[in-house]
Scaffold this active site. Structure first.
Site, PDB file in Angstrom:
ATOM      1  N   GLY A 193      -6.895   1.129   1.732  1.00  0.00           N
ATOM      2  CA  GLY A 193      -7.763   1.204   1.574  1.00  0.00           C
ATOM      3  C   GLY A 193      -8.350   2.909   1.117  1.00  0.00           C
ATOM      4  O   GLY A 193      -9.224   3.773   0.615  1.00  0.00           O
TER       5      GLY A 193
ATOM      6  N   SER B  15      -3.869   4.727   5.481  1.00  0.00           N
ATOM      7  CA  SER B  15      -2.404   4.009   4.465  1.00  0.00           C
ATOM      8  C   SER B  15      -2.746   3.795   3.298  1.00  0.00           C
ATOM      9  O   SER B  15      -4.425   3.579   3.847  1.00  0.00           O
ATOM     10  CB  SER B  15      -2.020   3.423   5.126  1.00  0.00           C
ATOM     11  OG  SER B  15      -2.872   1.692   4.945  1.00  0.00           O
ATOM     12  N   LYS B  16      -2.117   3.803   1.800  1.00  0.00           N
ATOM     13  CA  LYS B  16      -2.923   3.544   1.438  1.00  0.00           C
ATOM     14  C   LYS B  16      -3.558   2.312   1.177  1.00  0.00           C
ATOM     15  O   LYS B  16      -4.110   1.793   0.071  1.00  0.00           O
ATOM     16  CB  LYS B  16      -2.349   2.978  -0.400  1.00  0.00           C
ATOM     17  CG  LYS B  16      -1.995   3.565  -1.576  1.00  0.00           C
ATOM     18  CD  LYS B  16      -3.299   4.487  -2.230  1.00  0.00           C
ATOM     19  CE  LYS B  16      -3.582   3.358  -3.588  1.00  0.00           C
ATOM     20  NZ  LYS B  16      -4.586   3.862  -4.428  1.00  0.00           N
ATOM     21  N   ARG B  17      -2.419   1.647   1.298  1.00  0.00           N
ATOM     22  CA  ARG B  17      -2.677  -0.132   1.661  1.00  0.00           C
ATOM     23  C   ARG B  17      -4.133  -0.949   2.530  1.00  0.00           C
ATOM     24  O   ARG B  17      -4.458  -1.572   2.517  1.00  0.00           O
ATOM     25  CB  ARG B  17      -1.546  -1.015   2.577  1.00  0.00           C
ATOM     26  CG  ARG B  17      -0.605  -1.887   2.027  1.00  0.00           C
ATOM     27  CD  ARG B  17       0.631  -2.783   2.537  1.00  0.00           C
ATOM     28  NE  ARG B  17       0.766  -1.456   3.506  1.00  0.00           N
ATOM     29  CZ  ARG B  17       1.548  -1.600   4.636  1.00  0.00           C
ATOM     30  NH1 ARG B  17       1.331  -2.717   4.910  1.00  0.00           N
ATOM     31  NH2 ARG B  17       2.769  -1.566   5.281  1.00  0.00           N
TER      32      ARG B  17
END
Ligand code: GLU
Length: 495
Positions: A267, A263-265
């Site tokens: 990192g 997940s981008k959130r």
């Protein structure tokens, strides 16, 4: 007033038929995460493998999550990856528009049709969004489900805000088929009366995807397996309208590790991040293709695939049900393979901006530097720190002149530099061949092994123990004047 059925017939008539039609339907988040890129790739491959049509649809009905320029990121990524679309917002097509907020009117009409057919109802209850999302629902408690059409209409007419909910049967079960996961059956009483149209009049994803996939003639719906649990509700919608259900292809997630989805959130890198970290688009695509799909038959051992080869080899039977773990090292391995397979000219073109990050001197030839790097870097971003010494000689420790394997120490190095400087000064031309032959000849004359001479020359020229290229190449690239300046400096350090 009953709905005009002519509209729906016209919409039916527009649906293209007879060919495979797939769609990539991203929400415009502003970046392309790896799982999404893989969905795009598989979706494109199914279309291309079957000689079908690949469609881009932008799913932007969640107005709270709008990101400036996000659609451009999608166009750019698809173009960069060579995943060209045949229909979409920017290229048009027979079932335009391809942006969901531009199809608002359509969803409203189909939702009203569903109400008329008895498969949906207007709900006037105040519910918080968290209640909606929690999945904790108690259908029996929703008083609006029991309103007569006349009662509901009267409240709509009076201007009361409302959502439209799907009326899920209280009994029975729903079975749907997924190309990867097989037949799945759920009891209807485990399904909630999901919202189809929100108070703002916009559809939820859950409604819009069904309407659009049908009206766009989509034959294969490829998406993440997080939508698997909603699929029975979609099936009930298709049934309610009397529409044919497309082939579902739900893909297992791409994971960071055994427990966590990427997940981008948290990192994990998006496609753009990977590009910035020095990975080539082709290597990323190749690696991503194999995250959850493996070739079969005669290609089962093959690892490197061009996009054309993927088109030929891709089939749903090779798609795995198990989650795939994204392994940066594996990606790096692919990247190195792709870097090495480039022609020297291609590599020089890709490497140039990275060389220029460290080498500002316009007199230094980046193509020559690139030639030293091609076999020695795994990522383009490795380049600057490997070549910085060309621009400026680092302040190095004279202990570097001491090397066991080359049998050099300070005294030997001093002697070698003393001999090398006049030789290099006197070379008739500054070519690699001249430098090479000159130094080899000198070593012979001095009665030492080549390394005894080459080591101190390279250390003095580069000021670094580890360099791409040997003494000859480095001196050649630096030019005679700079080489001599550096060798004299080395000598000074040693005396
Ligand atoms: N807009 C959805 C997403 O970005 C697409 C799901 C689908 O392909 O149906 O996850």
């Amino acid at each position: 007033m009953p709905l005009d059925r002519k509209y729906f017939q016209e919409m039916e008539d527009k649906i293209p038929k007879g060919k495979i039609r797939t769609r990539f339907a991203p929400s415009p988040t502003g970046y392309m995460h790896v799982g999404n890129l893989r969905t795009a790739l598989y979706t494109w491959l199914i279309a291309r493998h079957g000689g079908g049509t690949f469609i881009l649809r932008i799913e932007d009905t969640d107005q709270t999550r709008q990101v400036e320029g996000a659609a451009e990121v999608i166009y750019r990524t698809l173009a960069e990856c060579g995943l060209n679309h045949d229909e979409g917002p920017d290229v048009g097509g027979p079932v335009a528009p391809y942006i969901q907020t531009q199809r608002r009117d359509t969803y409203g009409r189909y939702a009203r049709l569903l109400v008329e057919l008895g498969h949906a109802y207007c709900c006037f209850c105040e519910k918080t969004e968290s209640e909606e999302d929690s999945g904790d629902f108690d259908r029996a408690d929703d008083p609006c489900r029991a309103l007569t059409p006349e009662q509901a209409q009267a409240r709509v007419d009076a201007g009361e805000p409302y959502v439209i909910r799907q009326r899920i049967p209280h009994t029975g079960s729903t079975t749907f088929h997924d190309a990867i996961f097989g037949d799945i059956t759920v009891d209807n009483d485990t399904l909630d009366d999901q919202v189809l149209i929100k108070r703002d009049g916009l559809p939820t994803y859950n409604f819009a995807n069904v309407i659009d996939d049908h009206l766009m003639g989509i034959t294969h719906v490829v998406r993440g397996s997080e939508y698997l649990s909603s699929a029975p509700k979609y099936d009930l919608l298709y049934q309610a309208f009397g529409w044919e259900v497309p082939t579902y292809v739900h893909c297992s997630p791409v994971m960071r590790d055994a427990q966590n989805k990427m997940s981008k959130r948290h990192g994990d890198p998006s496609y753009e991040d990977l590009r910035e970290q020095g990975y080539l688009t082709q290597a990323i695509l190749n690696y991503v293709a194999l995250l959850g799909w493996s070739p079969r038959g005669e290609r089962s051992e093959q690892e490197v695939f061009s996009l054309d080869e993927l088109v030929e080899a891709f089939d749903l039977n090779g798609v795995s049900r198990s989650p795939a773990i994204f392994d940066m090292e594996k990606l790096t391995h692919f990247n190195a393979l792709y870097l090495r397979a480039m022609t020297p000219e291609e590599f020089a073109r890709e490497a140039e901006p990275y060389i220029r990050r460290a080498v500002k001197n316009p007199g230094l030839d980046t193509a020559r530097i690139a030639a030293l790097l091609q076999a020695r870097c795994e990522r383009l971003t490795d380049i600057p720190e490997k070549v910085d010494f060309f621009d400026a000689l680092p302040d190095y420790d004279p202990e570097l002149f001491t090397n066991k394997k080359s049998k050099t120490n300070r005294e030997v190095s001093q002697m070698m530099l003393q001999a090398a400087i006049p030789l290099l000064e006197a070379l008739p031309a500054w070519t690699e061949a001249e430098i090479h032959d000159g130094l080899i000849g000198l070593a012979e004359k001095l009665g030492v092994k080549n390394a005894v001479l080459m080591w101190p020359v390279r250390i003095a020229a580069a000021g670094k123990a580890v360099t791409p290229g040997g003494a000859v190449e480095i001196c050649h690239i630096l030019g005679r004047e700079e080489t001599l300046r550096r060798l004299r400096l080395g000598l000074e350090k040693l005396s």
